[in-house]
Enzyme design. Structure first.
Site, short mmCIF file in Angstrom:
data_model
loop_
_atom_site.label_atom_id
_atom_site.label_comp_id
_atom_site.label_asym_id
_atom_site.label_seq_id
_atom_site.Cartn_x
_atom_site.Cartn_y
_atom_site.Cartn_z
N HIS A 96 1.09 -1.17 -0.01
CA HIS A 96 0.12 0.10 -0.03
C HIS A 96 0.89 1.27 0.02
O HIS A 96 0.31 2.13 0.30
CB HIS A 96 -1.16 -0.01 1.13
S1 FES Z 1 2.06 -0.32 3.18
FE1 FES Z 1 0.29 -2.08 3.70
S2 FES Z 1 1.51 -3.80 4.30
FE2 FES Z 1 2.91 -2.23 3.77
#
Ligand code: FES
Ligand code: HEM
Lengths: 438, 190
Positions: free
Chosen positions: B155
């Site tokens: 993410h």
């Molecule tokens: S940014 Fe969501 S798990 Fe690493």
């Protein structure tokens, strides 16, 4: 069940003997043969039967797969390949089970949107509706744990990401989230221990689900089915006996659905899955792009919409907690629909404003599904945030407000009137005539 | 109503006591059923590993395994150490050191995340504090994000060369595990 009395007459001495001791045939006849169903049901009402078949199919294929599957870190991935290559018809059983899960969700989503459109959640069907939401939650838990079992990369990292959601509770009380996550894992990371317990639960939950489905059908038979007009049943001519009318229509719907099911299972069994799941789980390498199964995508998009800010509002260290809370509330909120919707008219057919919001809500869910499959960056993040807002506004603003300001269009006087005004015929004739006397 | 009905009597006492026994009994029976899911004795037993750092040249990194988790060990270049030291801790999303070797609540300076005399070494639990992916940045040619540390592809969380969160949804810095140098080129984790 319900207010409707049974007119079961045992035809044999053995039937009479049993009826006096366990009136099961009487119960079946009154619930599924001469049960009065609204005469105007359309094909969207065939999905209840389709869902029952889906559940049974998952149980039957699942139990036989479990005879060949090994729930261990070392054995799981290979045992799936063994099922696909060596076990007689294993390839087919496995495809029916994995495609079956997708079909199950397809049917349940259609079933739920049917409810939203025709106002099936409104009084007196609140408990029926809540049982439905519980069924959906159990299905989600079951499918999530089932997807772990092949022990591929997506299985492994899907579990890692989703179980880690609970660590968000650390923001509320330090250590709480971590303790829950380690308890779920049975270790300090996802491992074969986790797989083993998920298998046990994946075997158990469908039977719990079957129990709740029983309650769902019971509640249905107490309050009766809704119908496209949303009107209550007012007179015997509004209904026809379930058999052969509804059962025949259900069969047509079911077979159309099974054709789609078979097409997926036999021609494109892996279309709905991910290639990464044919790579064995590796705890040291995260796949570049983790995506859940398609049926979780809208909720995944809501989870990811909460980056360090949401529509410009900074969230700081609460970002993760907000995402998790939003995702779970997105499901839970559905259970509150009966009280959020202030309109007394059930069917959107007679609700000129709500109707458009319904279609926009459907679009919102599809859009969130699309966004959930895209990487969380740039324009996709902004779009996810906007549609997440739309999703919640549908429940928290549209449902209460539209019900208050909208003038519904004129309702037909009864189901019979509605059918006859569209050129429908009067009462059925022949062998199954006179349902009103039943 | 007569006062007798309001006075608790022997029967009320028996009902309350009986129910209390049932509740305590049920709770103590439930406990083993909950507790059996926690990490078991064999998992807890694997709680320390030794790692030889001598083959890791400046600028290189290795990944060890400890308790089923990847441990990132990087031999940082001078420039990387400087970049990590010259950060105003107050500007960080998470200003805590997140170092299990310290008692707690220390500011997240680079000095608080390394061991004195071995400032070039950074040792981290290689698990993104967002939802548990393994960030990229250990292998040559990996994307390391705009702060030259680690980048989580799941993410988009960006960590600096001290493993502190700089951008993205992760709430906390990468954790520094309990570890100590047993010799100049060996560490014991856990
Ligand atoms: S940014 Fe969501 S798990 Fe690493
Ligand atoms: C509510 C009903 C069920 C749903 C939604 C469901 C869902 C799933 C899913 C999504 C998978 C992963 C498929 C894949 O990608 O390979 C799976 C696998 C599996 N399920 Fe189920 N399942 C259900 C019922 C059952 C039952 C009752 C059993 C009986 C024990 C069972 C046994 C298995 C086994 C052994 C696997 C691993 C084999 C495989 O992955 O193909 N399932 N299930």
């Amino acid at each position: 069940m319900g207010g409707h009395t049974s007119n079961y007459v045992p035809t044999s001495r053995w039937g009479k003997w049993l009826d006096e001791r366990l009136p099961i045939a009487r119960l079946m006849q009154s619930s599924f043969v001469d049960y009065p169903t609204p005469r105007n049901l359309n094909y969207l009402w065939t999905f209840g039967g389709i869902l029952t078949v889906c559940l049974l199919a998952q149980i039957v294929t699942g139990v036989v797969l479990a005879m060949h599957y090994q729930p261990s870190d070392a054995g799981a991935f290979n045992s799936i390949e063994h099922i696909r290559r060596d076990v007689n018809y294993g390839w087919m059983l496995r495809n029916l089970h994995s495609v079956g899960a997708s079909m199950f969700f397809l049917a349940v989503y259609i079933h739920i949107f049917r409810g939203f459109y025709y106002g099936s959640y409104k009084a007196p069907r609140e408990v029926l509706w809540i049982l439905g939401v519980i069924i959906m939650l159990l299905m989600m838990a079951t499918a999530f744990m089932g997807y772990t079992l092949p022990w591929g990369q997506m299985s492994f990292w899907g579990v890692t990401v989703i179980t880690n959601l609970f660590s968000a509770l650390d923001t509320i009380y330090p250590g709480l989230g971590t303790a829950i996550v380690e308890w779920l894992w049975g270790g300090y990371a996802v491992s074969g221990v986790t797989l083993n317990r998920f298998f046990a639960l994946h075997y158990l939950l469908p039977f719990v689900l079957t129990g709740v489905v029983g309650l769902h059908i019971w509640a249905l038979h107490v309050v009766g089915q809704n119908n496209p007009t949303g009107l209550d049943i007012k007179q015997p001519s509004d209904t026809v006996p379930m058999h052969p009318y509804a059962t025949a229509k259900d069969s047509v719907g079911l077979f159309a659905f099974l054709i789609l099911f078979a097409w997926f299972a036999f021609f494109v069994p892996d279309y709905l899955g991910h290639a990464d799941n044919y790579v064995e789980a590796n705890p040291l390498v995260t796949p570049p792009h983790i995506v859940p199964e398609w049926y979780f995508l809208p909720f995944y998009a809501i989870l990811r919409a909460f980056t360090s800010s949401f529509l410009g509002i900074p969230l700081g260290q609460y970002a993760k907690l907000c995402g998790v809370v939003a995702m779970f509330s997105a499901v839970i909120l559905i259970a509150f629909a009966p009280w959020l919707d202030t309109s007394r008219v059930r069917s959107a057919k007679y609700r000129p404003i709500f109707k458009w919001f319904f279609w926009f809500f459907l679009f919102t869910c599809v859009a969130l599904g699309y966004l959930g499959s895209k990487p969380a960056e740039g324009i996709y993040v902004i779009a996810s945030q906007i549609f997440t807002l739309c999703y919640f506004l549908f429940f928290l603003a549209v449902m209460p407000i539209v019900g208050l300001i909208e003038t519904p269009s004129r309702l037909p006087r009864s189901i019979t009137d509605d059918v006859l005004s569209k050129g429908g015929t009067g009462l059925p004739t022949g062998a199954t005539a006179a349902p009103e006397s039943r | 109503m007569s006062t007798e009905a309001l006075e608790p009597n022997r029967r009320d006492f028996l009902v309350v006591a009986g129910n209390a026994f049932v509740a305590v009994g049920a709770a103590s029976l439930l406990w083993p059923f909950i507790q059996q899911m926690n990490p078991d004795a064999s998992t807890m037993a694997l709680s320390s590993v030794e790692v030889d750092l001598s083959p890791v040249k400046e600028g290189q990194a290795i990944t060890a395994m400890w308790r089923g988790k990847p441990i990132f060990i990087r031999n940082r270049t001078k420039a990387e150490v400087e970049a990590a030291e010259n950060v105003d801790v107050k500007t960080l999303p998470d200003d805590n050191a997140r170092n299990e070797n310290l008692p707690g609540d220390e500011p997240g300076t680079d000095a608080n995340r390394t061991i004195k005399g071995h400032e070039n070494w950074i040792v981290l639990i290689g698990i993104c504090t967002h939802l548990g992916c393994i960030p990229k940045g250990q292998a040559m040619g990996d994307e390391r994000g705009e702060y030259g540390g680690w980048f989580c592809p799941c993410h988009g969380s960006v960590y600096d060369t001290s493993g502190r969160i700089r951008k993205g949804p992760a709430p906390r810095n990468l954790e520094v595990p309990t570890y100590a140098f047993t010799t100049d080129t060996k560490i014991k984790i856990g």
